[in-house]
Design a protein around this motif. Sequence first.
Motif, PDB file in Angstrom:
ATOM      1  N   LEU A  76     -12.246 -37.496  -5.212  1.00 18.68           N
ATOM      2  CA  LEU A  76     -11.131 -36.973  -5.995  1.00 18.68           C
ATOM      3  C   LEU A  76     -11.556 -36.913  -7.453  1.00 18.68           C
ATOM      4  O   LEU A  76     -12.063 -37.885  -8.002  1.00 18.68           O
ATOM      5  N   GLU A  77     -11.360 -35.742  -8.079  1.00 18.83           N
ATOM      6  CA  GLU A  77     -11.780 -35.581  -9.471  1.00 18.83           C
ATOM      7  C   GLU A  77     -10.821 -34.653 -10.206  1.00 18.83           C
ATOM      8  O   GLU A  77     -10.119 -33.843  -9.598  1.00 18.83           O
ATOM      9  N   ASP A  78     -10.811 -34.775 -11.517  1.00 20.61           N
ATOM     10  CA  ASP A  78     -10.014 -33.901 -12.369  1.00 20.61           C
ATOM     11  C   ASP A  78     -10.519 -32.461 -12.265  1.00 20.61           C
ATOM     12  O   ASP A  78     -11.730 -32.208 -12.222  1.00 20.61           O
ATOM     13  N   SER A  79      -9.603 -31.500 -12.240  1.00 20.16           N
ATOM     14  CA  SER A  79      -9.959 -30.094 -12.036  1.00 20.16           C
ATOM     15  C   SER A  79     -10.968 -29.575 -13.058  1.00 20.16           C
ATOM     16  O   SER A  79     -11.930 -28.881 -12.712  1.00 20.16           O
ATOM     17  N   VAL A  80     -10.746 -29.885 -14.325  1.00 21.43           N
ATOM     18  CA  VAL A  80     -11.631 -29.368 -15.373  1.00 21.43           C
ATOM     19  C   VAL A  80     -13.045 -29.915 -15.200  1.00 21.43           C
ATOM     20  O   VAL A  80     -14.033 -29.198 -15.399  1.00 21.43           O
TER      21      VAL A  80
END
Length: 275
Positions: free
Chosen positions: A176-180
């Motif tokens: 899971l990671e931030d979109s940017v």
Amino acid sequence: MNKDDLLGVLQAIYDQGQASRTGLAEKTGFAPSYISALVAELRRRGLVEEGGRSPSRAGRRRVLLHVVPDLGHLIGIRIGRANTRIVVTDFLGKVISLKKVPTEISQGEDHVFDLIDRELGAALKSDNLVKGIGIAMSGVIDRNSGTLLFWPKVPGWNNVPLMRRVQTKFGLPVVLEDSVRTMAHAEQKFGDAKGRKNFVYVVVSMGIGAAIYVNNRLYLGADDLAGELGHTTIDERGELCSCGNRGCLEVYASGWAIINRIKSGLQQGVHSSLL
């Protein structure tokens, strides 16, 4: 034969996209004979294969190696406030399928989880080579636990153990990671930032975010919050932001801010030639 050396050569081939045995020897400092032995073992295990030759003005052209594309397929799912996108790629990033569906977050958390389960289940059913799942969201994320700590402008989405939930449901490795940050990683691997060790990637959409690469690595900061550009305070007495602070950049320059300012202007009787 050293296992770390084997993995190192495999990583070098993957990072370069294509590499010759001579080029690998130059990059790693290993003797050409040792490189040949390592490559032979990688080929025996079905991890790399030969394909094409390097251009050459004189002499024999070098045989190029690349990681086997079907070594494993990967699912990426980007959960947005308006739409959710599901992509399946081969191991080298070639898109096999792409789908977009409305997220409909107004229907609640259970609806969104049902959507995630349904779309991931359908993708897995149609492709038995999938080896992992990546999830991107525009929120504040604890990368170590895979927990969504906060989703701006979406009430109720606090401390959601999203990675663990998907991992338990489907039994595959999940990130899971931030979109940017995922966009910046893709840009470095496939786009204009390819080969660049230091760069800043900025996205201005319904929110504002950034990802920072320093010396070829994603810079996270002390609290893993580096790049939260949208929540940088520019006016301590400014408007209230969804994060709880006042005067954040996102309050004034994001897509939401522009839309709200247009609505406010129209309500006050401002004339628009577009409407």
